[in-house]
Design a protein around this motif. Structure first.
Motif, PDB file in Angstrom:
ATOM      1  N   ASN A   9      49.252 -16.255  80.913  1.00 16.78           N
ATOM      2  CA  ASN A   9      48.787 -15.693  82.181  1.00 16.78           C
ATOM      3  C   ASN A   9      49.969 -15.118  82.919  1.00 16.78           C
ATOM      4  OD1 ASN A   9      46.225 -16.510  81.783  1.00 16.78           O
ATOM      5  ND2 ASN A   9      46.178 -18.074  83.354  1.00 16.78           N
ATOM      6  N   MET A  23      39.994 -23.266  86.827  1.00 20.87           N
ATOM      7  CA  MET A  23      40.078 -21.929  86.254  1.00 20.87           C
ATOM      8  C   MET A  23      38.889 -21.695  85.326  1.00 20.87           C
ATOM      9  SD  MET A  23      44.168 -21.906  85.423  1.00 20.87           S
ATOM     10  CE  MET A  23      45.367 -22.222  86.735  1.00 20.87           C
ATOM     11  N   TYR A  25      36.486 -19.078  82.939  1.00 19.65           N
ATOM     12  CA  TYR A  25      36.394 -17.842  82.169  1.00 19.65           C
ATOM     13  C   TYR A  25      35.000 -17.252  82.268  1.00 19.65           C
ATOM     14  CZ  TYR A  25      40.889 -18.620  79.855  1.00 19.65           C
ATOM     15  OH  TYR A  25      42.217 -18.776  79.591  1.00 19.65           O
ATOM     16  N   HIS A  51      40.221 -19.812  90.156  1.00 20.52           N
ATOM     17  CA  HIS A  51      40.542 -18.619  89.377  1.00 20.52           C
ATOM     18  C   HIS A  51      39.331 -18.223  88.541  1.00 20.52           C
ATOM     19  CE1 HIS A  51      44.380 -20.633  90.108  1.00 20.52           C
ATOM     20  NE2 HIS A  51      45.033 -19.524  89.801  1.00 20.52           N
ATOM     21  N   ILE A  53      38.490 -15.606  85.298  1.00 21.18           N
ATOM     22  CA  ILE A  53      39.194 -14.851  84.259  1.00 21.18           C
ATOM     23  C   ILE A  53      38.181 -14.003  83.501  1.00 21.18           C
ATOM     24  CG2 ILE A  53      40.734 -15.012  82.280  1.00 21.18           C
ATOM     25  CD1 ILE A  53      41.480 -17.833  83.263  1.00 21.18           C
ATOM     26  N   TYR A  54      38.354 -12.687  83.563  1.00 27.50           N
ATOM     27  CA  TYR A  54      37.459 -11.743  82.889  1.00 27.50           C
ATOM     28  C   TYR A  54      37.946 -11.549  81.458  1.00 27.50           C
ATOM     29  CZ  TYR A  54      34.432  -7.613  82.388  1.00 27.50           C
ATOM     30  OH  TYR A  54      33.471  -6.721  81.994  1.00 27.50           O
ATOM     31  N   SER A  55      37.047 -11.763  80.492  1.00 28.11           N
ATOM     32  CA  SER A  55      37.401 -11.681  79.069  1.00 28.11           C
ATOM     33  C   SER A  55      36.529 -10.623  78.380  1.00 28.11           C
ATOM     34  CB  SER A  55      37.160 -13.028  78.415  1.00 28.11           C
ATOM     35  OG  SER A  55      37.825 -14.057  79.138  1.00 28.11           O
ATOM     36  N   THR A  90      41.720 -13.542  90.563  1.00 23.44           N
ATOM     37  CA  THR A  90      41.082 -12.998  89.358  1.00 23.44           C
ATOM     38  C   THR A  90      42.146 -12.577  88.355  1.00 23.44           C
ATOM     39  OG1 THR A  90      41.017 -10.776  90.320  1.00 23.44           O
ATOM     40  CG2 THR A  90      39.050 -12.169  90.607  1.00 23.44           C
ATOM     41  N   LEU A  91      41.871 -12.854  87.080  1.00 27.95           N
ATOM     42  CA  LEU A  91      42.766 -12.488  85.996  1.00 27.95           C
ATOM     43  C   LEU A  91      41.985 -11.736  84.935  1.00 27.95           C
ATOM     44  CD1 LEU A  91      43.782 -15.438  87.164  1.00 27.95           C
ATOM     45  CD2 LEU A  91      45.431 -15.236  85.327  1.00 27.95           C
ATOM     46  N   SER A  93      41.779 -11.165  80.854  1.00 26.85           N
ATOM     47  CA  SER A  93      42.198 -11.767  79.584  1.00 26.85           C
ATOM     48  C   SER A  93      42.276 -10.708  78.499  1.00 26.85           C
ATOM     49  CB  SER A  93      41.213 -12.859  79.162  1.00 26.85           C
ATOM     50  OG  SER A  93      41.665 -13.502  77.982  1.00 26.85           O
ATOM     51  N   PHE A 130      43.193  -6.807  89.824  1.00 26.04           N
ATOM     52  CA  PHE A 130      43.362  -8.158  89.296  1.00 26.04           C
ATOM     53  C   PHE A 130      44.646  -8.788  89.837  1.00 26.04           C
ATOM     54  CE2 PHE A 130      40.575  -6.285  86.093  1.00 26.04           C
ATOM     55  CZ  PHE A 130      39.657  -7.309  85.877  1.00 26.04           C
ATOM     56  N   ASN A 134      45.757 -12.790  81.491  1.00 21.88           N
ATOM     57  CA  ASN A 134      45.635 -13.904  80.554  1.00 21.88           C
ATOM     58  C   ASN A 134      45.820 -13.352  79.147  1.00 21.88           C
ATOM     59  OD1 ASN A 134      43.243 -15.296  78.672  1.00 21.88           O
ATOM     60  ND2 ASN A 134      44.637 -16.712  79.661  1.00 21.88           N
TER      61      ASN A 134
END
Length: 381
Positions: A9, A23, A25, A51, A53-55, A90-91, A93, A130, A134
């Protein structure tokens, strides 16, 4: 054999806030499959997690790129969730198991290619709103990735500057074993020895501490799904019972050997026998020759309490779309597993406005400026 997944990350600025991190996903892939009634962006409750996390994204010519053009349309809505929770981070991935190692191998191979990737990441994250990246490379130095990549990956991430280390303490047993076992047991099984005795949360997390990681940086993995098995002998139903293959695909996840939590709830309602595995502090269930090892509200609460007693930094959930986000399957309210972690860890979101928007799928479904700070995630299987 114990294996490892290295992920990364990168946060655009240091993260301060709750005593514990939660966190979560969000897997975007199922929402593009019209035959799968899975979670959409409107179903996300921005008040649940610290958090989101967009994957997943990808890599092309050493630059970050979208895996699907449709993702670009989603990024604004995903990041707009921060308008309803001003503490939310927001992250994005990049990678995953299906992504393969080729692009990663090329990207880390030279200082120039690494610089190109890092530069593209900073620009991309800021453009779409973002807070970080990740990096889900599975696995540096293994499965077609040469041994030197472990060192090159370390150069890329500058490990001593990590904010958090996520540990994927799940997928510890599955149909590949040839016998039944829990997906994410807290403690070791009394019947397992050798390498398999290491396949439990306590051993993995203790090992990270023993190797010198700060407990406050360690984030414990929590699965919102279970691994399924077909029993070789339906009269043998305990831990370690012989199995000849993964269980039948669930009606929504459609994957052999895996069911989302909401699919497990349906299995339980349809006559499966649930057993509490006291030795490992997780449940399993069976009906006929079908068997599943999983987590429920009770096991999530117990693990979260254990996490707190051991002063770890928080929890990570894969994935919130596999929780019963509509509340229509398990009769435990919306997001029962993730909500259990939120309550137990006392993750507060005082500035959060409301909950999820009305779900797209109802009960009828069943008939930035700043310095880049790297955060490593480690999965042990």
């Amino acid at each position: 054999m114990q294996q490892s997944v290295i992920s990364l990350n990168l946060l655009l600025k240091a993260q301060l806030g709750s005593a514990y991190q939660l966190m979560c996903y969000f897997n975007s892939w199922p929402q593009y499959q019209p035959d799968v009634g899975d979670m959409k962006l409107d179903d996300i409750d921005p008040c649940l997690c610290t958090h989101l996390i967009y994957s997943f994204a990808g890599i092309w010519e050493n630059n970050i790129t979208v895996a699907k053009r449709k993702d670009l349309d989603d990024y604004k809505d995903f990041n707009d969730l921060k308008n309803r929770n001003n503490k939310l981070k927001t992250l994005l991935s990049i990678g995953c198991w299906n992504f393969g190692a080729g692009s990663f191998i090329t990207m880390v191979s030279t200082p120039k290619s690494r610089y190109s990737f890092i530069t593209s990441v900073i620009k991309f994250l800021r453009k779409y709103g973002f807070d970080g990246l990740n990096l889900a490379w599975q696995y540096p130095g293994c499965y077609g990735s040469p041994p030197r990549d472990r060192h090159l990956f370390t150069i890329l991430i500058q490990s001593r500057y990590l904010d958090y280390i996520q540990v994927m303490t799940y997928d510890l047993h599955g149909s590949w074993d040839g016998y039944t076992g829990e997906n994410s047991p807290l403690y070791k099984s009394p019947i397992e020895a050798g390498v398999k005795a290491f396949h439990n949360i306590k051993y993995i997390m203790d090992n990270w501490k023993k190797k010198g990681a700060s407990p406050k940086k360690l984030i414990v993995g929590f699965p919102a799904y279970g691994h399924t098995f077909i029993l070789s002998d339906s009269t043998k139903t305990g831990i370690g019972a012989p199995s000849n293959r993964g269980g039948h695909p669930g009606p929504y996840t459609k994957k052999t050997g895996l069911w989302a939590y909401y699919e497990i709830c349906t299995f339980l309602k349809n006559g499966a026998i649930e057993v509490w595995n006291a030795a490992q502090q997780v449940p399993y269930a069976f009906r006929g020759n079908e068997w599943v090892g999983y987590d429920n509200i009770k096991s999530f609460h117990i693990k979260a309490q254990w996490l707190k007693r051991n002063n770890f930094g928080g929890a990570m959930v894969w994935a919130i779309g596999m929780d019963d986000y509509t509340g229509s399957f398990c009769d435990q309210g919306t997001f029962p597993l993730t909500s259990t972690l939120k309550r137990t860890l006392k993750v507060h979101s005082a500035s959060c406005q409301g909950t999820a928007l009305p779900a797209n799928v109802t009960g009828s479904r069943n008939s930035s400026s700043g310095v880049l700070e790297p955060v490593l995630q480690q999965s042990s299987k």
